[in-house]
Design a protein around this motif. Sequence first.
Motif, mmCIF file in Angstrom:
data_model
loop_
_atom_site.group_PDB
_atom_site.id
_atom_site.type_symbol
_atom_site.label_atom_id
_atom_site.label_comp_id
_atom_site.label_asym_id
_atom_site.label_seq_id
_atom_site.Cartn_x
_atom_site.Cartn_y
_atom_site.Cartn_z
ATOM 1 N N PHE A 1 23.611 22.423 -34.109
ATOM 2 C CA PHE A 1 23.388 20.975 -34.282
ATOM 3 C C PHE A 1 24.679 20.179 -34.128
ATOM 4 C CE2 PHE A 1 24.823 19.512 -38.529
ATOM 5 C CZ PHE A 1 25.195 20.709 -39.111
ATOM 6 N N LEU A 2 25.813 20.842 -34.146
ATOM 7 C CA LEU A 2 27.078 20.129 -33.945
ATOM 8 C C LEU A 2 27.534 20.124 -32.487
ATOM 9 C CD1 LEU A 2 29.202 21.190 -37.066
ATOM 10 C CD2 LEU A 2 27.826 19.133 -36.740
ATOM 11 N N THR A 3 26.750 20.726 -31.589
ATOM 12 C CA THR A 3 27.166 20.729 -30.184
ATOM 13 C C THR A 3 26.792 19.399 -29.522
ATOM 14 O OG1 THR A 3 25.063 21.655 -29.406
ATOM 15 C CG2 THR A 3 26.796 23.227 -29.958
ATOM 16 N N THR B 1 23.014 31.149 -36.454
ATOM 17 C CA THR B 1 22.898 29.893 -35.719
ATOM 18 C C THR B 1 21.806 29.044 -36.359
ATOM 19 O OG1 THR B 1 22.754 28.947 -33.496
ATOM 20 C CG2 THR B 1 21.284 30.808 -33.949
ATOM 21 N N ASP B 2 21.351 28.002 -35.656
ATOM 22 C CA ASP B 2 20.245 27.182 -36.157
ATOM 23 C C ASP B 2 19.237 27.029 -35.020
ATOM 24 O OD1 ASP B 2 21.506 25.497 -34.398
ATOM 25 O OD2 ASP B 2 22.337 24.182 -35.927
ATOM 26 N N TYR B 3 18.223 26.204 -35.227
ATOM 27 C CA TYR B 3 17.194 26.071 -34.195
ATOM 28 C C TYR B 3 17.759 25.545 -32.865
ATOM 29 C CZ TYR B 3 12.800 27.293 -36.523
ATOM 30 O OH TYR B 3 11.760 27.978 -37.084
ATOM 31 N N ARG C 1 20.283 35.304 -36.947
ATOM 32 C CA ARG C 1 19.866 34.719 -38.216
ATOM 33 C C ARG C 1 19.846 33.207 -38.031
ATOM 34 N NH1 ARG C 1 19.253 39.213 -38.130
ATOM 35 N NH2 ARG C 1 19.895 40.866 -39.541
ATOM 36 N N VAL C 2 18.751 32.588 -38.425
ATOM 37 C CA VAL C 2 18.603 31.157 -38.169
ATOM 38 C C VAL C 2 18.702 30.382 -39.479
ATOM 39 C CG1 VAL C 2 17.135 29.390 -37.149
ATOM 40 C CG2 VAL C 2 17.045 31.737 -36.283
ATOM 41 N N ILE C 3 19.723 29.561 -39.582
ATOM 42 C CA ILE C 3 19.871 28.724 -40.772
ATOM 43 C C ILE C 3 18.900 27.559 -40.630
ATOM 44 C CG2 ILE C 3 21.496 27.393 -42.183
ATOM 45 C CD1 ILE C 3 22.054 30.440 -41.999
ATOM 46 N N ASP C 4 17.954 27.505 -41.529
ATOM 47 C CA ASP C 4 16.786 26.655 -41.365
ATOM 48 C C ASP C 4 16.500 26.021 -42.729
ATOM 49 O OD1 ASP C 4 14.207 25.694 -40.977
ATOM 50 O OD2 ASP C 4 13.281 27.678 -40.891
ATOM 51 N N THR C 5 17.009 24.802 -42.900
ATOM 52 C CA THR C 5 16.996 24.140 -44.211
ATOM 53 C C THR C 5 15.667 24.270 -44.953
ATOM 54 O OG1 THR C 5 18.489 22.532 -43.259
ATOM 55 C CG2 THR C 5 17.489 21.940 -45.346
ATOM 56 N N PHE C 6 14.582 23.853 -44.312
ATOM 57 C CA PHE C 6 13.320 23.727 -45.039
ATOM 58 C C PHE C 6 12.403 24.939 -44.881
ATOM 59 C CE2 PHE C 6 14.940 19.470 -44.382
ATOM 60 C CZ PHE C 6 14.907 18.989 -45.678
ATOM 61 N N GLY C 7 12.764 25.864 -43.995
ATOM 62 C CA GLY C 7 12.019 27.115 -43.890
ATOM 63 C C GLY C 7 10.956 27.118 -42.803
ATOM 64 N N THR C 8 10.586 28.328 -42.380
ATOM 65 C CA THR C 8 9.576 28.540 -41.344
ATOM 66 C C THR C 8 8.567 29.551 -41.861
ATOM 67 O OG1 THR C 8 11.142 28.060 -39.569
ATOM 68 C CG2 THR C 8 9.221 29.375 -38.973
ATOM 69 N N TRP D 1 9.310 23.109 -33.789
ATOM 70 C CA TRP D 1 10.368 24.059 -34.106
ATOM 71 C C TRP D 1 9.916 25.511 -34.153
ATOM 72 C CZ3 TRP D 1 14.792 21.785 -33.594
ATOM 73 C CH2 TRP D 1 14.879 20.408 -33.856
ATOM 74 N N GLY D 2 8.664 25.754 -34.444
ATOM 75 C CA GLY D 2 8.234 27.122 -34.733
ATOM 76 C C GLY D 2 8.126 28.025 -33.511
ATOM 77 N N TYR D 3 7.192 28.937 -33.576
ATOM 78 C CA TYR D 3 6.804 29.874 -32.505
ATOM 79 C C TYR D 3 7.928 30.645 -31.821
ATOM 80 C CZ TYR D 3 7.599 25.914 -29.284
ATOM 81 O OH TYR D 3 8.132 24.876 -28.602
ATOM 82 N N TRP D 4 8.823 31.218 -32.596
ATOM 83 C CA TRP D 4 9.874 32.049 -31.999
ATOM 84 C C TRP D 4 9.565 33.536 -32.106
ATOM 85 C CZ3 TRP D 4 14.021 30.590 -29.094
ATOM 86 C CH2 TRP D 4 14.239 29.198 -29.006
ATOM 87 N N ASN D 5 8.494 33.891 -32.807
ATOM 88 C CA ASN D 5 8.154 35.307 -32.999
ATOM 89 C C ASN D 5 9.308 36.139 -33.533
ATOM 90 O OD1 ASN D 5 5.474 35.171 -32.097
ATOM 91 N ND2 ASN D 5 6.137 35.249 -29.962
ATOM 92 N N LEU D 6 10.165 35.524 -34.338
ATOM 93 C CA LEU D 6 11.200 36.316 -35.011
ATOM 94 C C LEU D 6 10.573 36.911 -36.264
ATOM 95 C CD1 LEU D 6 14.277 33.911 -34.823
ATOM 96 C CD2 LEU D 6 13.742 35.833 -33.329
ATOM 97 N N GLN D 7 11.266 37.838 -36.906
ATOM 98 C CA GLN D 7 10.808 38.277 -38.220
ATOM 99 C C GLN D 7 11.064 37.116 -39.178
ATOM 100 O OE1 GLN D 7 9.368 41.222 -39.032
ATOM 101 N NE2 GLN D 7 9.384 41.669 -36.844
ATOM 102 N N PRO D 8 10.097 36.770 -40.019
ATOM 103 C CA PRO D 8 10.309 35.604 -40.888
ATOM 104 C C PRO D 8 11.563 35.702 -41.770
ATOM 105 C CG PRO D 8 7.997 36.184 -40.846
ATOM 106 C CD PRO D 8 8.709 37.255 -40.073
ATOM 107 N N THR D 9 11.994 36.920 -42.115
ATOM 108 C CA THR D 9 13.218 37.022 -42.937
ATOM 109 C C THR D 9 14.479 36.665 -42.151
ATOM 110 O OG1 THR D 9 13.235 39.381 -42.439
ATOM 111 C CG2 THR D 9 12.422 38.746 -44.610
ATOM 112 N N GLN D 10 14.369 36.525 -40.850
ATOM 113 C CA GLN D 10 15.541 36.104 -40.074
ATOM 114 C C GLN D 10 15.846 34.617 -40.267
ATOM 115 O OE1 GLN D 10 14.007 38.412 -36.406
ATOM 116 N NE2 GLN D 10 16.159 38.097 -35.941
ATOM 117 N N PHE D 11 14.886 33.871 -40.803
ATOM 118 C CA PHE D 11 15.143 32.467 -41.116
ATOM 119 C C PHE D 11 15.742 32.390 -42.510
ATOM 120 C CE2 PHE D 11 11.657 32.477 -38.077
ATOM 121 C CZ PHE D 11 12.159 31.610 -37.114
ATOM 122 N N MET D 12 16.807 31.610 -42.642
ATOM 123 C CA MET D 12 17.507 31.569 -43.924
ATOM 124 C C MET D 12 17.572 30.127 -44.420
ATOM 125 S SD MET D 12 20.422 34.375 -43.129
ATOM 126 C CE MET D 12 20.082 35.686 -44.268
#
Length: 562
Positions: A64-66, A138-140, A162-169, A188-199
Motif C-alpha cells: 500500500f506504500l508503493t 505483504t498486503d493485498y 503472508r498477507v497483512i490484512d487489517t480486518f481479516g478474510t 479483495w477476496g478469492y485468492w485461494n490461499l490458506q486462511p491462516t496466511q492472512f494476518m
Amino acid sequence: VQAAFRSDLARLLELIGTGKESLSFMKKRIRHLAQQWLLAARRLEQKLKGQQRDQKHILIHIGFLTEESGDVFSPRVLKGGPLGEMVQWADILAALFLLGHSLRVTVSLKELQSHLGVPPGRGNCPLTNPLPFDLIYTDYHGLQQMKQHMGLSFKKYRCRVRVIDTFGTEPAYNHEEYATLRGYRTNWGYWNLQPTQFMTMFPHTPDNSFMGFVSEELNKTEKQFIKSNKVSSMAVVYGKEASIWKVGGKEKFLTILNKYMEIHGTVYYETQRPPEVPAFVKNHGLLPQHEFQQLLRKAKLFIGFGFPYEGPAPLEAIANGCVFLQARFNPPHSSLNHEFFRGKPTSREVSSQHPYAEDFIGKPHVWTVDYNNSEEFEAAIKTIMRTQVDPYLPYEYTCEGMLERIHAYIQHQVGEHPCSPGQPSLPLSPLALSPNATHLVWSPSASRDPHAWPPVDSLQVWVSETRHACTETCRRHGLVCEPTFFRFLNKKEVFLQLSITCDSTEYEMNHLYPAVAENVHECYLQKEPLLFSCAGYNTKYRRLCPCRDYRKGQVALCRDCL
Ligand code: U2F
C-alpha cells in the motif's frame, strides 16, 4: 544458520529507507520503542532457553506504500490520516528483525522485481531462479503486484506468502469458486490461499492468524506516577481527522460530557479550528505519537464517536490508565449494512467501535454504551469519573507478547506448512467422548504426530447451537476455535460418537460444514478443506466445532504451543 536475537535496531532503520513521510513515521516509532523491544527480546530469549531456530530469509513488501498502488497514505501521515497500518508494519519489522531473521524491505514495484529476480520490463513470466525467500510478508496490494509479475511462479510459491490484512478474510470469501457461486465475491477476496496466511490487526476470527501490533508498556513506578497524576475531569476524544467529528447527535452527547469534564481533542488543522470541532473543546492539533501518549497519561477518559473502527489508539489509552467509552452498534455494523466494510472479504459483525476492547478487556477499562440513550451515557460518565483504574495492556499487545507470537508462527507455520499441515487426517476417528459426555476429546489411544502444531491434545469438539458460529461456540466454553483441527472431525463416525442421528450424510462444499440439520436428520461433511471456517452460522445447522485452549492474554497460542 541459527537465528540469533539482535541487540540493536540501527541496521533495521537503514533497511527501511527514506523518502516518504510514512517511512519516517515508522522509523520514529521504532526508535521510540527501541528500549522496550530490546528488553522484550532479551526476555523471550531467556524463556526459549536456546531453542533451535532457523534464520529465515524474509521479504517484506509493503504494497500500500508503493506509488504503483497509489500510495494514498503517505501524504496523509501529518494530516490526521490513518496511521494504524503503519503502526502495525513498524512493529512487524521490529519483531522480525529482533528475532534474528534476514530481511529485505521494499516499498516500490521496481525494488520488488529486483528482489524477486524479475528482470525489468520482462512482464508476467515465471522466475528464472528459485525464489530467494522463505517467507514474504505483504498486503493485498503487494499480492496483486506479485501475481502480475511472477507468472506461474506465483502459484508455485504462494504458500510462502503472508498477507497483512487489517480486518481479516473469511474462508467463504477466500475460495474463488465458492465465493463466485454463493455471492461472496468482493474486491479483495478469492485468492485461494490458506486462511491462516492472512494476518489480522486484532484476533477477529481464528480462521486467520492474529498478527497484532504493540503498545507501550509501563513499569510499576510509571503506573504509580500516572495514577497519582490523573485529572479525573479530563477527557480526550478519539479522532484525529475532522470528518470523524461529523457524527449526527454529537452535540447532544458532547454537551452532556462537557457538563462534567474538560474535553480535549487532537484534530489536525491547517490554519484555524475545524468547524466540526465545537468551541468548548481544547484542540491540540495532531500530535506526534509520543506526545499523544503523554496527553493520555493525564486524561481520565478516552471517548470514541464510532469511527475509526478497530484502531490502536484505544489500547494505548487503556495502557495509559484511561477508561475507554464507546458506542454500542445495534444492529452491528458489517459489510452487509455499512459503507466502510462493504467489499471487505468478511461478514463479521462489529458490535461496537472496538469489539476487542469490548470483549477482551471490558469493564472497568472499557464501557460500551448506547449513545442514543442520554441517561445511560450520563450515568456511565459519572461512574467512570469516580472509578480508579490501573493502566492495563493485554500481554498479546506487549513487545514480548508479539515477539513470542511471531516466533511461534515462524517456527511452526513456516514455508509450505499452511498448505500441508503436519498430521495427515487419520482413517478412523481419533476422538473419544469426554467423561461427562458433553463433547469429544482426542482419544488417549489415537496416535499423534509430535510435530503437528498446534498439538492435537488441546482439541475439544463441541456442537454449536443453530445461529452460532464456531467462534462463538468455542468462546462460550472458554476455548477458541482452531481451524487446523477441522480435518479430525470431518468424518461420519464423529456424528455417531456425538449421538447425532443422520438419515443421510453428504459431502458438499459449504463453509458451515461439517454440520447437521437436526430437525431433518441430515448430516453434512466438508468436501473442500479450504472452506473449513470458524466463522459463519445460519438458522438451519448445528455445526461441529474444533475448539482448543489458549494462553491467558495470548489467544493465538495454546497452552503447549511454545
Ligand atoms: C484505524 O486507523 P487510525 O490511524 O485511524 O487509528 P487510531 O486508533 O486513530 O491510531 C493510530 C495511531 O495514531 C496515533 C496513535 C495510534 O497509534 O498513537 N496518534 C498520533 O500519532 N497522534 C494523535 O494526535 C492521535 C493519534 C485502524 F488502525 C486502521 O486499520 C483502519 O483502516 C482505520 C479505519 O477504521 O482505523
